[in-house]
Enzyme design. Structure first.
Site, PDB file in Angstrom:
ATOM      1  CB  CYS A   1      50.697  39.579  37.358  1.00 59.09           C
ATOM      2  SG  CYS A   1      49.128  40.431  37.477  1.00 59.09           S
TER       3      CYS A   1
ATOM      4  CG  HIS B   1      45.342  40.930  38.966  1.00 59.44           C
ATOM      5  ND1 HIS B   1      46.250  41.673  38.222  1.00 59.44           N
ATOM      6  CD2 HIS B   1      44.455  40.437  38.064  1.00 59.44           C
ATOM      7  CE1 HIS B   1      45.903  41.632  36.942  1.00 59.44           C
ATOM      8  NE2 HIS B   1      44.817  40.901  36.822  1.00 59.44           N
TER       9      HIS B   1
ATOM     10  CG  HIS C   1      53.704  48.652  37.985  1.00 60.39           C
ATOM     11  ND1 HIS C   1      54.632  47.951  37.265  1.00 60.39           N
ATOM     12  CD2 HIS C   1      52.513  48.040  37.773  1.00 60.39           C
ATOM     13  CE1 HIS C   1      54.031  46.945  36.626  1.00 60.39           C
ATOM     14  NE2 HIS C   1      52.749  46.972  36.918  1.00 60.39           N
TER      15      HIS C   1
ATOM     16  CB  CYS D   1      48.470  46.586  42.443  1.00 64.52           C
ATOM     17  SG  CYS D   1      49.897  46.146  41.406  1.00 64.52           S
ATOM     18  N   GLY D   2      48.712  43.260  43.608  1.00 65.55           N
ATOM     19  CA  GLY D   2      49.427  42.381  44.543  1.00 65.55           C
ATOM     20  C   GLY D   2      50.919  42.605  44.574  1.00 65.55           C
TER      21      GLY D   2
HETATM   22  O1  PYC Z   1      48.367  42.292  41.042  1.00 64.70           O
HETATM   23  O2  PYC Z   1      50.528  42.235  40.810  1.00 64.70           O
HETATM   24  C1  PYC Z   1      49.429  42.580  40.443  1.00 64.70           C
HETATM   25  C2  PYC Z   1      49.322  43.397  39.209  1.00 64.70           C
HETATM   26  C3  PYC Z   1      50.347  43.886  38.455  1.00 64.70           C
HETATM   27  C4  PYC Z   1      49.784  44.589  37.407  1.00 64.70           C
HETATM   28  C5  PYC Z   1      48.421  44.522  37.532  1.00 64.70           C
HETATM   29  N1  PYC Z   1      48.156  43.787  38.653  1.00 64.70           N
END
Ligand code: PYC
Length: 334
Positions: A87, A89, A209, A238-239
């Site tokens: 994740c 973020h 996702h 969403c990173g």
């Molecule tokens: O930022 O990778 C991310 C992420 C995954 C699920 C929620 N944020």
């Protein structure tokens, strides 16, 4: 029993880092500690991020011991339905939390290296509160899978960015925050139908996702809507989803190595990403930068006679499952 946590948000998306009361998951490799967490501490996941203490949007994080010499700590991330692979973020939230606790430097150029169940990542402190994450190697596994939604046909790329994503641009929808319900419905349908197709492909991993794209506002290259496995949508860009997007852009030849990509979220917040060549010709190493802010210092109490002390199962997460690749980011590059 009491637990201590620090809450933050990264470009609008919340992270809760458990800093006191972290269970002993053994001192083995992070993937093995993660399996122990899944098997023996699912109640703790629910207690931390599900109602009544948490909510569907919240992502939890836990720092773990590591045996690796070149990393500062292990980390796992989890949400309302299970544990995430990676994740971004959340990584930015963890680093901001460690700065808040004076455990890592806030000086630009300082780095924090973390080991996740799907590989190592490195955060670098930038200027003006920005934190940049060098993510795990990412790749596109399938291009333009035709998906019949009943009322229209769309095309989905499938890519790994630390989690598995279906990425769709030809959906015909307006991506705006007031349409989150409609967008959620469409993304759930896309997930179900893409996974139906992927089941028939040997070795393909299902997606958990779904990401919709439209043109961005101002100087943003794109705006997205990202549906997470527990059916909450990401308030940030969403990173891992932006990493999957960079892998697709690189595979398509539409964004050159080192060129910036400004990804805007459904609420108008932004990550800036770029990619560099990965360990194989199909893979890229994404770099994603954003900011996080502390929102709370919590003492969480679990009264022994509280029937819901371990949290509720997420009511909206009924079809949310998260697929874990044992080989992380290196499998099924094609
Ligand atoms: O930022 O990778 C991310 C992420 C995954 C699920 C929620 N944020």
């Amino acid at each position: 029993m009491s637990l201590q946590a620090i809450d933050s948000h990264t470009e609008g998306e919340p992270t809760r880092v458990l800093v006191g009361g972290v269970p002993d998951l053994g001192h083995g490799p992070v993937p093995r500690q993660a399996e122990t967490f899944d098997r023996e501490y699912d109640h703790l996941r629910r207690a931390l991020v599900c109602e009544p203490r948490g909510h569907d949007v919240l992502v939890g994080a836990m720092l773990l011991p590591t045996t690796k010499e070149n990393v500062d700590a292990g980390v796992i991330f989890f949400n309302n339905v299970g544990r995430l692979g990676m994740c971004v973020h959340g990584t930015i939230g963890v680093v901001r939390t460690l700065q808040h606790l004076d455990r890592v430097s806030a000086t630009p150029g300082a780095t924090v290296r973390l080991d996740t169940p799907v590989g190592e990542v490195e955060a670098t402190i930038g200027e003006a509160g920005s934190i940049s994450v060098e993510n795990v190697a990412s790749h596109r596994s399938h291009r333009g899978i035709e998906v019949d939604l009943g009322d229209r046909i769309v095309h989905a790329d499938v890519a790994w960015g630390g989690n598995w994503f279906a990425l769709v641009s030809d959906h015909g929808e307006t991506i705006s925050a007031d349409r989150s319900r409609e967008l959620t419905t469409i993304c759930s349908r896309i997930r179900e139908r893409v996974n139906r197709v992927l089941t028939s492909i040997a070795g393909a991993s299902p997606v958990d996702h779904v990401e919709l794209f439209s043109p961005g506002t101002g100087d943003a290259d794109s705006r997205n809507f990202v549906l997470c496995p527990g059916n909450a949508y990401d308030r940030s860009p969403c990173g891992t989803g932006t990493s999957a997007k960079l892998a697709c852009l690189a595979a398509e030849g539409t964004l050159g190595e080192g060129r910036p990509w400004i990804q805007e979220s459904i609420i108008g917040s932004r990550f800036t990403g770029w990619w560099q060549s990965g360990p194989t010709p199909e893979q890229v190493i994404p770099h994603i930068a954003g900011r996080a802010w502390i929102t709370g210092e919590l003492d969480l109490v679990m009264e022994p006679n509280d029937p819901f002390r371990n949290g509720l199962f997420s009511p909206s997460g009924v079809d949310g499952t998260i697929h874990h690749d044992t080989e992380g980011s290196t499998d099924h590059a094609s």
